[in-house]
Design an enzyme around this catalytic site. Structure first.
Site: not given
Ligand SMILES: *Cc1c(COP(=O)(O)O)cnc(C)c1O
Length: 462
Positions: A111-113
């Protein structure tokens, strides 16, 4: 919109300066001066938007006119155009009461993207616009490094150096970082732990002469841009359910370590999204769970778990919540943080604790419960989740209100954590992009965990 520090000692600054400052110069964290309040009418209109359209509306509230709308639209479209799913963050239905918000369709499968694709493009834009040099330095326990590198690889005007603990990240995480061969990327595998990496970074940033001489910039979730980008998917997920005619109350269950992801949900709620409950899920590193349930914020002993991206004892975004909990009183926050530094803990009692418990409910998930949940959901729904997501699911099972619909945030693709999933005899096929990593050469420099060794590398690289 201006940004101020939770400790009150930074004159209000604009959006771009806030991004570049990262950690506030007074040691606090930057927050928006006020939170926009969205009317029911606005929320109704937003329901019809695609993910990039919605992101553009949300960012517009926080950017003011510092970035012209057409430029901002391009930044958003470029950032979310790299996602493999046309909905960017689709919602997957398990049954009438459980949904999964899949946040892992970006380039590095975590999810960091969602935030770092945007921050990477933003840094590139600011570098061109202001003719400034951007040298990103960061530490990672795995996902942030890969995602930050992917966000800026090959981009003009930017260099990035990521420290990761040598042989202490998952195999796929290491490959994602070290198989990147762009000249503006330097991977340092540090002999030590993640905490050592984090400490070195902090000390480099605290060396103000060095920081200015080499134009060092931050990418961890102390950067307010990351939090703002993450509010978007709370709105988006809520709207997808509302559009399907779901008329029960909607809650979210969020696996968190640094208080970043769940804090984004809190902001969305404070802006007017009618979220019912925010369920905070931790692993055995449960400082946040203890804070919500007994009012004590005190780091415990570090424990390695199956959800390593949440193996965190000091939650860097926590101070932002303290600020709102205390009605935006920066004197109180400064006093509490000074107390935390001196005594190693913060205690909240009675009224304040009830307030915390009306904002969040919290559950700490043991290693065994994490894998049990993963395995149960696999059997029951034929849906394979990663161990971080499984913490969110376990907390939802424990705490979700009977009549609610709960959206579990899925923060990583299961392929990133195959070592843990195999423990339950579950076999998965890697997506082609991940499989391909195994055939690429790795480029990284192993260094000892001293400030001097890292500084030498940085000076050579920059
Ligand atoms: C970073 C990360 C988390 C925790 O995010 P916070 O910002 O600490 O809330 C959870 N799951 C995965 C897979 C992560 O990479």
């Amino acid at each position: 919109m201006k940004y101020i520090s939770t400790r009150g000692q930074v004159a209000p600054i604009g959006f771009i300066d806030a991004i570049l400052m990262g950690l506030a110069n007074d040691g606090g964290l930057l927050v928006p001066e006020h939170l926009p309040q969205l009317s029911e009418e606005t929320l109704r209109q937003w329901q019809e938007l695609t993910y990039p359209e919605l992101a553009l509306e949300v960012f517009s509230l926080f950017v003011n006119d510092e970035i012209p709308r057409a430029d901002l639209k391009k930044l958003v479209d470029d950032s979310y155009g790299t996602f493999r799913h046309e909905e960017v963050t689709p919602v997957h239905k398990l049954d009438d009461k459980r949904y999964i918000l899949e946040l892992f369709h970006g380039p590095t499968f975590a999810f960091k993207d969602v935030a770092l694709q945007f921050l990477g493009n933003l840094y590139s834009y600011v570098s061109k616009k202001t003719n400034s040099i951007i040298h990103i330095v960061g530490a990672t326990s795995g996902d942030t490094g890969a995602s930050a590198i992917e966000g800026v690889r090959g981009k003009e005007g930017i260099r990035i150096c990521i420290l990761h603990p040598h042989q202490k990240v998952s195999e796929v995480q290491a490959l994602q970082m070290t198989t990147v061969d762009d000249a503006n990327v330097l991977n340092l595998a540090v002999e030590g732990t993640f905490d050592d990496c984090q400490r070195i970074i902090k000390e480099l940033f605290a060396d103000v002469d060095f920081k200015h001489e080499y134009h060092l910039r931050a990418i961890n979730s102390i950067n307010i841009a990351r939090i703002l980008a993450q509010t978007v998917y709370y709105f988006y997920a809520y709207f997808q359910l509302a559009k399907q005619g779901v008329d029960r109350k909607i809650s979210f269950s969020v696996p968190t370590g640094n208080f970043g992801d769940i804090f984004a949900g809190y902001l969305a709620q404070q802006m007017g999204l009618p979220v019912h409950k925010l369920i905070l899920a931790t692993n055995a590193n449960n400082i946040l769970e203890r804070f919500v349930n007994v009012g004590l914020y005190q780091p415990g002993e570090f424990r390695g778990t199956y959800s390593p991206s949440m193996d965190i004892q000091v939650a860097s975004n926590f101070e932002r919540y303290l600020y709102y909990l205390n009605g935006g009183n920066s004197d109180v926050v400064s006093t509490l943080m000074a107390q935390f530094k001196a005594e190693g803990r913060i205690i909240v009692e009675s009224d304040a604790l009830s307030h915390v418990q009306s904002d969040f409910s919290a559950y700490s998930v043991s290693n065994e419960a994490c894998l049990d949940t993963l395995s149960d959901y696999y059997t029951k729904y034929n849906y394979l989740m990663d161990p971080h997501t499984a913490c969110g699911a376990a907390a939802a099972d424990k705490l979700a209100a009977e009549d609610d619909v709960t959206i579990i945030l899925s923060t990583a693709h299961p392929a990133k954590f195959d070592e843990s999933i195999r423990l339950r005899e579950i076999r998965q096929e890697y997506p082609a992009q991940i499989q391909a990593l195994f055939n690429k050469p790795q480029i990284r420099t192993v260094v000892s965990g001293t400030n001097e060794a890292i500084k030498d590398q940085l000076v050579k690289f920059f």
